[in-house]
Design a protein around this motif. Sequence first.
Motif, short mmCIF file in Angstrom:
data_model
loop_
_atom_site.label_atom_id
_atom_site.label_comp_id
_atom_site.label_asym_id
_atom_site.label_seq_id
_atom_site.Cartn_x
_atom_site.Cartn_y
_atom_site.Cartn_z
N TYR A 46 0.85 -1.19 0.00
CA TYR A 46 0.00 0.00 0.00
C TYR A 46 0.89 1.23 0.00
CZ TYR A 46 1.25 0.25 4.95
OH TYR A 46 1.96 0.32 6.13
N GLN A 47 0.33 2.34 -0.42
CA GLN A 47 1.03 3.63 -0.36
C GLN A 47 0.07 4.72 0.08
OE1 GLN A 47 3.12 4.63 -4.09
NE2 GLN A 47 5.01 4.25 -2.99
N TYR A 48 0.62 5.70 0.78
CA TYR A 48 -0.12 6.92 1.08
C TYR A 48 0.40 8.01 0.14
CZ TYR A 48 -1.95 4.96 5.45
OH TYR A 48 -2.60 4.19 6.38
N PHE A 49 -0.53 8.71 -0.50
CA PHE A 49 -0.19 9.84 -1.35
C PHE A 49 -0.63 11.12 -0.66
CE2 PHE A 49 0.19 6.45 -4.28
CZ PHE A 49 0.97 6.88 -5.34
N LYS A 53 -4.17 19.22 0.85
CA LYS A 53 -4.58 19.07 2.24
C LYS A 53 -5.06 17.67 2.57
CE LYS A 53 -5.98 23.92 2.81
NZ LYS A 53 -7.11 24.83 3.14
N ASN A 54 -4.97 16.76 1.61
CA ASN A 54 -5.50 15.41 1.81
C ASN A 54 -4.41 14.35 1.72
OD1 ASN A 54 -8.34 16.15 2.01
ND2 ASN A 54 -8.21 16.63 -0.16
N VAL A 55 -4.68 13.23 2.38
CA VAL A 55 -3.83 12.05 2.29
C VAL A 55 -4.70 10.92 1.74
CG1 VAL A 55 -2.36 10.43 3.53
CG2 VAL A 55 -2.50 12.82 4.30
N TYR A 56 -4.23 10.27 0.69
CA TYR A 56 -4.99 9.21 0.04
C TYR A 56 -4.31 7.87 0.28
CZ TYR A 56 -7.02 13.13 -2.59
OH TYR A 56 -7.64 14.31 -2.94
N LEU A 57 -5.06 6.91 0.78
CA LEU A 57 -4.55 5.55 0.90
C LEU A 57 -4.84 4.82 -0.41
CD1 LEU A 57 -3.47 3.03 2.39
CD2 LEU A 57 -5.84 2.61 3.12
N VAL A 58 -3.79 4.23 -0.98
CA VAL A 58 -3.94 3.40 -2.17
C VAL A 58 -3.51 1.99 -1.78
CG1 VAL A 58 -3.40 3.12 -4.62
CG2 VAL A 58 -3.42 5.41 -3.60
N PRO A 59 -4.47 1.14 -1.41
CA PRO A 59 -4.12 -0.22 -1.00
C PRO A 59 -3.89 -1.14 -2.19
CG PRO A 59 -6.47 0.14 -0.76
CD PRO A 59 -5.88 1.43 -1.26
N GLN A 60 -3.60 -2.37 -1.90
CA GLN A 60 -3.36 -3.37 -2.94
C GLN A 60 -4.52 -3.46 -3.92
OE1 GLN A 60 -2.58 -7.20 -1.28
NE2 GLN A 60 -2.31 -8.20 -3.25
N ASN A 61 -4.17 -3.60 -5.19
CA ASN A 61 -5.15 -3.73 -6.28
C ASN A 61 -6.00 -2.48 -6.48
OD1 ASN A 61 -4.37 -6.38 -7.00
ND2 ASN A 61 -5.65 -7.24 -5.38
N HIS A 62 -5.47 -1.33 -6.11
CA HIS A 62 -6.13 -0.04 -6.34
C HIS A 62 -5.23 0.82 -7.22
CE1 HIS A 62 -8.85 -1.27 -3.20
NE2 HIS A 62 -9.53 -0.14 -3.27
N THR A 80 6.44 -4.82 1.51
CA THR A 80 6.87 -4.76 0.11
C THR A 80 5.85 -3.95 -0.67
OG1 THR A 80 7.89 -6.96 0.25
CG2 THR A 80 7.43 -6.10 -1.95
N VAL A 81 6.33 -3.10 -1.55
CA VAL A 81 5.44 -2.35 -2.44
C VAL A 81 5.84 -2.65 -3.87
CG1 VAL A 81 4.59 -0.09 -3.13
CG2 VAL A 81 5.17 -0.49 -0.73
N ASN A 82 4.96 -3.34 -4.58
CA ASN A 82 5.15 -3.58 -6.02
C ASN A 82 4.12 -2.73 -6.76
OD1 ASN A 82 7.04 -5.55 -5.33
ND2 ASN A 82 5.54 -7.21 -5.44
N LEU A 83 4.59 -1.90 -7.64
CA LEU A 83 3.63 -1.03 -8.33
C LEU A 83 4.06 -0.68 -9.74
CD1 LEU A 83 4.99 1.98 -8.26
CD2 LEU A 83 4.04 2.09 -5.98
#
Length: 257
Positions: A46-49, A53-62, A80-83
């Motif tokens: 997963y990654q946080y972007f 003013k916002n933080v977006y969670l991008v989890p697996q398969n998103h 591990t982050v594979n993207l």
Amino acid sequence: MTKNWKALGVDAIPIDAYVWYEGNWEHDKYKHSHLRYQLTYVEDGYQYFHIGKNVYLVPQNHVIWIPSEKEHRTTSDAQTVNLMLILFKTVPKDSFYEDVHVFPAPAVLKEMLHYARKWNQLLLQDQEHTSFLNALLHSLPHFCQENDFLQIPVPSDSRLAPVCAYININYKYNYDITILADLATMSIRSLQRIFKQETGITIQKYTQLIRILKSVELIDTKQYTLSQIALMVGYKSLSAFTASYREIMQSKPKIKR
């Protein structure tokens, strides 16, 4: 043909659509922007972007779509982050492409992204490359079933900063809202009104959101059962946690082995 374009910058890439897939991704954590439009697909982890003013969670398969010139940075404590990134020079004239979007990748999009790995870091394009990635780009608005709960609002009112900080630390407990009102030096009624006005969600929904986002991080570690995670993030039962997780993530929680 491949080339290390990092020294020159993203905007120096000569082709219209550049594909970049990488396992064990390590992205610079500083803020940056570029003229390219960016599609990021998180295959594992997963990654946080952090955008505005916002933080977006991008989890697996998103996937997350980031418009041109939108300043952003990423963080993640995932094992591990594979993207995959696809960086587009031009996009269709449609309002979709001018806003940030986070949504689960449907099966057909995942297959398209998997196929696009054949062009990983290539700086030469042929007719198939151009046609295929152009079709993927035009299809994105139709694939988008946005999950607004993956966006963590950050209020601009400084009085709410200690409130959010308290919730982010004590999310696993059932705290008294009077504590939050005291932190904000407001009445309970004013706090509830201003918090909703600033973030678009209630304090209760914000707490739920933080709990579920923390559970995503714990699930990624593969160190705990779902029952253990439920208790760790403040739920008294697995069923209550599962229902809350499904509401936010639009899917059941699952430990990937």
